[in-house]
Design a protein around this motif. Structure first.
Motif, PDB file in Angstrom:
ATOM      1  N   MET A 234      20.817  39.599  37.542  1.00 25.15           N
ATOM      2  CA  MET A 234      20.665  38.167  37.773  1.00 25.15           C
ATOM      3  C   MET A 234      19.287  37.841  38.336  1.00 25.15           C
ATOM      4  N   LEU A 235      18.768  38.725  39.188  1.00 23.02           N
ATOM      5  CA  LEU A 235      17.439  38.529  39.760  1.00 23.02           C
ATOM      6  C   LEU A 235      16.381  38.419  38.653  1.00 23.02           C
ATOM      7  N   PHE A 236      16.422  39.345  37.703  1.00 21.95           N
ATOM      8  CA  PHE A 236      15.451  39.305  36.608  1.00 21.95           C
ATOM      9  C   PHE A 236      15.703  38.120  35.677  1.00 21.95           C
ATOM     10  N   MET A 237      16.961  37.725  35.524  1.00 18.67           N
ATOM     11  CA  MET A 237      17.267  36.548  34.709  1.00 18.67           C
ATOM     12  C   MET A 237      16.679  35.289  35.325  1.00 18.67           C
ATOM     13  N   MET A 238      16.802  35.157  36.648  1.00 16.26           N
ATOM     14  CA  MET A 238      16.300  33.965  37.325  1.00 16.26           C
ATOM     15  C   MET A 238      14.771  33.906  37.298  1.00 16.26           C
ATOM     16  N   LEU A 239      14.137  35.065  37.222  1.00 22.88           N
ATOM     17  CA  LEU A 239      12.675  35.107  37.194  1.00 22.88           C
ATOM     18  C   LEU A 239      12.111  34.776  35.812  1.00 22.88           C
ATOM     19  N   LYS A 240      12.927  34.924  34.803  1.00 24.53           N
ATOM     20  CA  LYS A 240      12.416  34.805  33.439  1.00 24.53           C
ATOM     21  C   LYS A 240      12.039  33.366  33.091  1.00 24.53           C
ATOM     22  N   VAL A 241      10.916  33.210  32.403  1.00 22.71           N
ATOM     23  CA  VAL A 241      10.522  31.922  31.832  1.00 22.71           C
ATOM     24  C   VAL A 241      10.925  31.946  30.368  1.00 22.71           C
ATOM     25  N   PRO A 242      11.886  31.131  29.949  1.00 16.27           N
ATOM     26  CA  PRO A 242      12.354  31.166  28.563  1.00 16.27           C
ATOM     27  C   PRO A 242      11.219  30.883  27.580  1.00 16.27           C
ATOM     28  N   ASP A 243      11.232  31.605  26.473  1.00 14.71           N
ATOM     29  CA  ASP A 243      10.200  31.455  25.446  1.00 14.71           C
ATOM     30  C   ASP A 243      10.881  31.390  24.082  1.00 14.71           C
ATOM     31  N   PRO A 244      11.007  30.189  23.499  1.00 17.19           N
ATOM     32  CA  PRO A 244      11.707  30.056  22.213  1.00 17.19           C
ATOM     33  C   PRO A 244      11.083  30.877  21.093  1.00 17.19           C
ATOM     34  N   LYS A 245       9.829  31.235  21.208  1.00 15.09           N
ATOM     35  CA  LYS A 245       9.173  31.988  20.141  1.00 15.09           C
ATOM     36  C   LYS A 245       9.430  33.493  20.234  1.00 15.09           C
ATOM     37  N   ARG A 246       9.868  33.958  21.405  1.00 13.97           N
ATOM     38  CA  ARG A 246      10.003  35.403  21.601  1.00 13.97           C
ATOM     39  C   ARG A 246      11.408  35.847  21.973  1.00 13.97           C
ATOM     40  N   ASP A 247      12.269  34.939  22.375  1.00 14.40           N
ATOM     41  CA  ASP A 247      13.595  35.316  22.868  1.00 14.40           C
ATOM     42  C   ASP A 247      14.569  35.493  21.701  1.00 14.40           C
ATOM     43  N   HIS A 248      14.966  36.756  21.464  1.00 12.36           N
ATOM     44  CA  HIS A 248      15.854  37.028  20.330  1.00 12.36           C
ATOM     45  C   HIS A 248      16.984  37.985  20.698  1.00 12.36           C
ATOM     46  N   HIS A 249      17.266  38.097  21.991  1.00 12.63           N
ATOM     47  CA  HIS A 249      18.413  38.900  22.408  1.00 12.63           C
ATOM     48  C   HIS A 249      19.705  38.206  21.980  1.00 12.63           C
ATOM     49  N   THR A 250      20.773  38.977  21.857  1.00 10.09           N
ATOM     50  CA  THR A 250      22.055  38.427  21.397  1.00 10.09           C
ATOM     51  C   THR A 250      22.466  37.195  22.197  1.00 10.09           C
ATOM     52  N   GLN A 251      22.325  37.277  23.507  1.00  7.53           N
ATOM     53  CA  GLN A 251      22.702  36.153  24.369  1.00  7.53           C
ATOM     54  C   GLN A 251      21.834  34.931  24.090  1.00  7.53           C
ATOM     55  N   GLU A 252      20.566  35.149  23.794  1.00  4.40           N
ATOM     56  CA  GLU A 252      19.634  34.052  23.525  1.00  4.40           C
ATOM     57  C   GLU A 252      19.887  33.439  22.159  1.00  4.40           C
ATOM     58  N   VAL A 253      20.216  34.275  21.167  1.00  8.04           N
ATOM     59  CA  VAL A 253      20.551  33.761  19.832  1.00  8.04           C
ATOM     60  C   VAL A 253      21.807  32.898  19.906  1.00  8.04           C
ATOM     61  N   ARG A 254      22.749  33.328  20.714  1.00  5.84           N
ATOM     62  CA  ARG A 254      23.963  32.526  20.910  1.00  5.84           C
ATOM     63  C   ARG A 254      23.621  31.155  21.495  1.00  5.84           C
ATOM     64  N   LEU A 255      22.664  31.136  22.433  1.00  9.60           N
ATOM     65  CA  LEU A 255      22.279  29.868  23.045  1.00  9.60           C
ATOM     66  C   LEU A 255      21.605  28.954  22.014  1.00  9.60           C
ATOM     67  N   TYR A 256      20.743  29.513  21.162  1.00  7.30           N
ATOM     68  CA  TYR A 256      20.142  28.698  20.100  1.00  7.30           C
ATOM     69  C   TYR A 256      21.233  28.029  19.263  1.00  7.30           C
ATOM     70  N   ARG A 257      22.225  28.813  18.895  1.00  7.68           N
ATOM     71  CA  ARG A 257      23.315  28.290  18.064  1.00  7.68           C
ATOM     72  C   ARG A 257      24.080  27.184  18.794  1.00  7.68           C
ATOM     73  N   SER A 258      24.354  27.397  20.062  1.00  6.13           N
ATOM     74  CA  SER A 258      25.079  26.390  20.847  1.00  6.13           C
ATOM     75  C   SER A 258      24.268  25.101  20.985  1.00  6.13           C
ATOM     76  N   ILE A 259      22.956  25.237  21.117  1.00  6.50           N
ATOM     77  CA  ILE A 259      22.109  24.047  21.246  1.00  6.50           C
ATOM     78  C   ILE A 259      22.055  23.278  19.941  1.00  6.50           C
ATOM     79  N   ASN A 260      22.031  23.979  18.812  1.00 10.74           N
ATOM     80  CA  ASN A 260      22.096  23.285  17.520  1.00 10.74           C
ATOM     81  C   ASN A 260      23.387  22.484  17.404  1.00 10.74           C
ATOM     82  N   GLN A 261      24.489  23.055  17.861  1.00 13.63           N
ATOM     83  CA  GLN A 261      25.759  22.338  17.850  1.00 13.63           C
ATOM     84  C   GLN A 261      25.719  21.142  18.796  1.00 13.63           C
TER      85      GLN A 261
END
Length: 427
Positions: free
Chosen positions: A213-240
């Motif tokens: 969680m510590l590293f998650m809170m430190l992360k600055v989201p980057d739509p051009k580089r974030d392609h982990h499974t959890q991040e792909v799921r978020l892209y899909r949810s945002i499209n919905q």
């Protein structure tokens, strides 16, 4: 004992409060008004006022409290998770506001406590800590800047002091699953294994959940580089989410990707804040609700399914920020400027406020509604740039004026449609 600053220094209130908060996190310290006064070079009255301000802030944003003990000293009370998240915020802030206090007092005290606790020096040696932080960055494919690297070196030392089962944070099932599904989880587990190999045999098995969680809170989201499974799921949810907002609002976004990327940057961080109970400034939602009630309501309705997918409740504060994002893109999409509306006033303020609220309910787009008295209007006319004038009162019109609607209470359906057309027309 905490050392005393030799030379008096003039500190701002944010600097003083950062230093007090960090004092409260150092074990083995007696934090009294007198001790605060010596460190911050203030009298007892200012020290007590600063404590009161800090208490208010951490209650609001971190669900913590500062209590006064029998000997007059102060202590933070709350769950271990909330306390650690509070330190996460304030230590990062302190590195910016009062680096001298960090280097001169906080860091030496932290290392003294680590030594007295019998923790292997290998784990908190500065060179080894830098190497550990660099390795984490490589494994996460991130480049920590100097401030984040300094923060992690300090914060990991604080976590080392907390390596006792009774001091480990407690996670619910949703929080646990979210951390375990993250890209940061394996890196955090590696740190925990490293610590356990180096004499921390009693470390709680869930400690790596917090490190993830510590590293998650430190992360600055980057739509051009974030392609982990959890991040792909978020892209899909945002499209919905965008689809749902378009359905409810009756409006389309042509640049879906631009909107999606901005929502991703916000929601990737908002999910962490909502799941782990970190508050943000709460002044915005009331303003958004008052000025843009339909936009706020549409956003809340659109987010219902999103909240269900992630098993969380998005706070009113976060909801207000998301509504502002949607509103800004609606304006950009329509190439609209904020419309200027004048509401002419007379002797019935309650009626006038009810009409203003009805006007704001008519459109998702921002309105700038100004009040002008009937007398001033009949004498001077409307201000420049006004798109529409609304009033419940009968009056004599000037020779030239923008469109004027005599509004009843409530507005008729025909009036509502006509006003909405004018307010949402380009130009």
């Amino acid at each position: 004992m905490m050392t005393v600053q030799e030379l008096p220094s003039v500190l701002s209130s944010p600097q003083r409060r950062c230093q007090i908060l960090l004092m409260l996190y150092l074990p083995g310290q007696s934090v009294t008004p007198e001790a605060i006064g010596r460190v911050n070079n203030v009298d007892d009255a200012v020290a007590r006022q600063d404590i009161a301000e800090i208490r208010h802030v951490i209650q609001r944003y971190h669900r913590l409290n500062i209590v006064t003990l029998a000997d007059g000293s102060y202590r933070i009370e709350g769950t271990t998770l909330d306390q650690r998240l509070c330190l996460f915020h304030w230590l990062r802030r302190a590195l910016r506001l009062c680096p001298g206090f960090i280097h001169g007092q906080f860091t030496p005290s932290l290392k003294t406590q680590l030594k007295q606790s019998g923790i292997s020096r290998i784990l908190y040696d500065d060179t080894n800590l830098r190497a550990l932080v660099n390795r984490c960055g490589q494994n996460l494919q991130r480049q920590f800047d100097s401030r984040d690297a300094a923060f992690l070196s300090l914060y990991l030392q604080y976590c080392l002091l907390q390596q006792q089962p009774q001091q480990s944070p407690v996670f619910n099932d949703v929080q646990r699953k979210w951390a375990q599904a993250s890209a940061e989880y394996q890196v955090a587990a590696e740190i925990a294994r490293h610590w356990q190999r180096r004499t921390l045999k009693n470390a709680h098995p869930d400690e790596h959940l917090f490190l993830a969680m510590l590293f998650m809170m430190l992360k600055v989201p980057d739509p051009k580089r974030d392609h982990h499974t959890q991040e792909v799921r978020l892209y899909r949810s945002i499209n919905q989410l965008i689809d749902r907002f378009q359905q409810l609002s009756g409006r389309q976004f042509s640049d879906r990707r631009g909107l999606r990327d901005q929502l991703y940057v916000h929601l990737a961080q908002a999910i962490n804040r909502c799941l782990y109970g970190v508050g943000i400034d709460n002044s915005l939602p009331e303003e958004v609700q008052r000025l843009y009630p339909r936009l706020m309501r549409t956003t809340q309705q659109a987010l219902t399914e999103f909240e269900s997918q992630y098993a969380l409740r998005i706070s009113d504060e976060e909801m207000g920020l998301i509504a502002v994002i949607f509103g800004a893109w609606l304006m950009q999409e329509s190439d609209l400027q904020e419309k200027q509306v004048v509401l002419l006033t007379g002797d019935n303020p309650q009626l006038e406020q009810e009409i203003e609220q009805q006007l704001r309910e008519l459109t998702l787009l921002p309105l700038n509604i100004k009040y002008q008295t009937l007398h001033a209007f009949e004498k001077e006319g409307a201000p420049k740039g006004v798109a529409l004038i609304v009033t419940p009162y009968t009056l004599a019109l000037p020779l030239f004026s923008p469109p004027l609607i005599h509004a009843g209470e409530p507005l008729s359906e025909r009036q509502r449609q006509h006003i909405c057309q004018m307010l949402e027309a380009p130009g």
